[in-house]
Design an enzyme around this catalytic site. Sequence first.
Site, PDB file in Angstrom:
ATOM      1  N   HIS A 136       0.249   4.893   3.535  1.00 27.94           N
ATOM      2  CA  HIS A 136       0.115   3.527   2.989  1.00 27.94           C
ATOM      3  C   HIS A 136      -0.545   2.567   3.972  1.00 27.94           C
ATOM      4  O   HIS A 136      -0.850   1.423   3.605  1.00 27.94           O
ATOM      5  CB  HIS A 136       1.482   2.956   2.593  1.00 27.94           C
ATOM      6  CG  HIS A 136       2.147   3.702   1.472  1.00 27.94           C
ATOM      7  ND1 HIS A 136       1.543   3.893   0.249  1.00 27.94           N
ATOM      8  CD2 HIS A 136       3.356   4.309   1.393  1.00 27.94           C
ATOM      9  CE1 HIS A 136       2.359   4.594  -0.541  1.00 27.94           C
ATOM     10  NE2 HIS A 136       3.463   4.863   0.136  1.00 27.94           N
ATOM     11  N   ASP A 173       2.169  13.474  -1.872  1.00 25.62           N
ATOM     12  CA  ASP A 173       3.308  12.547  -1.881  1.00 25.62           C
ATOM     13  C   ASP A 173       3.437  11.948  -3.290  1.00 25.62           C
ATOM     14  O   ASP A 173       2.451  11.833  -4.012  1.00 25.62           O
ATOM     15  CB  ASP A 173       3.044  11.439  -0.861  1.00 25.62           C
ATOM     16  CG  ASP A 173       4.254  10.576  -0.577  1.00 25.62           C
ATOM     17  OD1 ASP A 173       4.936  10.831   0.434  1.00 25.62           O
ATOM     18  OD2 ASP A 173       4.520   9.633  -1.361  1.00 25.62           O
ATOM     19  N   HIS A 175       3.934   8.953  -4.002  1.00 26.50           N
ATOM     20  CA  HIS A 175       3.275   7.639  -4.011  1.00 26.50           C
ATOM     21  C   HIS A 175       1.773   7.793  -3.753  1.00 26.50           C
ATOM     22  O   HIS A 175       1.351   8.703  -3.048  1.00 26.50           O
ATOM     23  CB  HIS A 175       3.872   6.740  -2.929  1.00 26.50           C
ATOM     24  CG  HIS A 175       5.343   6.535  -3.060  1.00 26.50           C
ATOM     25  ND1 HIS A 175       6.263   7.254  -2.318  1.00 26.50           N
ATOM     26  CD2 HIS A 175       6.049   5.720  -3.869  1.00 26.50           C
ATOM     27  CE1 HIS A 175       7.484   6.867  -2.659  1.00 26.50           C
ATOM     28  NE2 HIS A 175       7.389   5.940  -3.602  1.00 26.50           N
ATOM     29  N   ASP A 253       8.493  13.646  -1.547  1.00 29.95           N
ATOM     30  CA  ASP A 253       9.330  12.788  -2.388  1.00 29.95           C
ATOM     31  C   ASP A 253       9.035  12.949  -3.880  1.00 29.95           C
ATOM     32  O   ASP A 253       9.636  12.266  -4.706  1.00 29.95           O
ATOM     33  CB  ASP A 253       9.237  11.317  -1.955  1.00 29.95           C
ATOM     34  CG  ASP A 253       7.823  10.878  -1.635  1.00 29.95           C
ATOM     35  OD1 ASP A 253       6.876  11.659  -1.879  1.00 29.95           O
ATOM     36  OD2 ASP A 253       7.658   9.747  -1.140  1.00 29.95           O
TER      37      ASP A 253
HETATM   38 ZN    ZN Z   1       6.062   8.611  -0.764  1.00 31.25          ZN
END
Ligand code: ZN
Length: 316
Positions: A136, A173, A175, A253
């Site tokens: 991120h 991931d 995200h 995740d």
């Molecule tokens: Zn993540």
Amino acid sequence: MKPTGYFTHRTCRQHEMGAGHPECPERLGAIEDRLLITGVGDALDRRDPTPASIAELELAHGRMYVASLRGLSDQLKDDVAAGGPSHAQLDPDTAINVHTWEAALLAAGAAIDATDAVMAGELENAFCAVRPPGHHACRDKAMGFCFFNNVAVAAKYALAMHGLQRVAIVDFDVHHGNGTEDIVAGDERILMCSFYQHPFYPEWPHSDAPNLVNVPVPAYSKGMDIRELIDLYWMPRLEAFKPELIFISAGFDAHREDDMGQLGLVEQDYVWITRQLKAVAQRHAQGRVVSVLEGGYNLSALARSVEAHIRVLADL
Ligand SMILES: [Zn+2]
């Protein structure tokens, strides 16, 4: 076959963002325990990373951003020494303590050192069990538990220092790796493939640059759905691109047991994905894969998934 490298550092466990924060030092402890108890750790070439240099960070990040984070860290150390608060908050879920700066340099440094060792032919491939995570982290902004984009720094480093023409970044991931996208969008030397739960964190405008293969998936998608999408969207692009080195933003995740997201992957899905990527690397990149830990917050599921991922990398 050459060994699989395992890069980690005790300082990566000293960075913490406050009591109860899911991106916690225990994540690395859980992975470490699992590798110990299963014997998988014995098969790995274990190495201590060296910190990334400022010049290396600046391959992917703005000079002012790097300097401001260092300044914030120095200020916090002074404040803590004077009895002040133990953390400085960068966004609602991202904070530094007095060890964060060093841990972040080591996390990026691990990805760089792994790249050097894999390119030198000392290691077949490598896994970096590091934190803080990176995907991120944007060129000029820390967010979502991330400070420096470990994988993007190493990808730019591989292009600049090892004379590669094409590297792939694959992000599994749950995200979206918005920070990686921010740094690599439009750089035709890098192909970024990812899937991610959508709509979901981060609320971030997606780039439609041609070097990005973004596969948003709805909540409650299962492993078989994801595998089909990977076959359909990632694999043809990876085959056509012929990467000389593959980086993995290895977040776990999307696991069914991980409450941070709502996808339904299990260990066997991580095995399958890793096998696909390893096969691409064997066809085009002399087997070279550098995998770097991102998310994964259910400690048991994280540890089992990392073990499954490493077993494929190391042929165990
Ligand atoms: Zn993540």
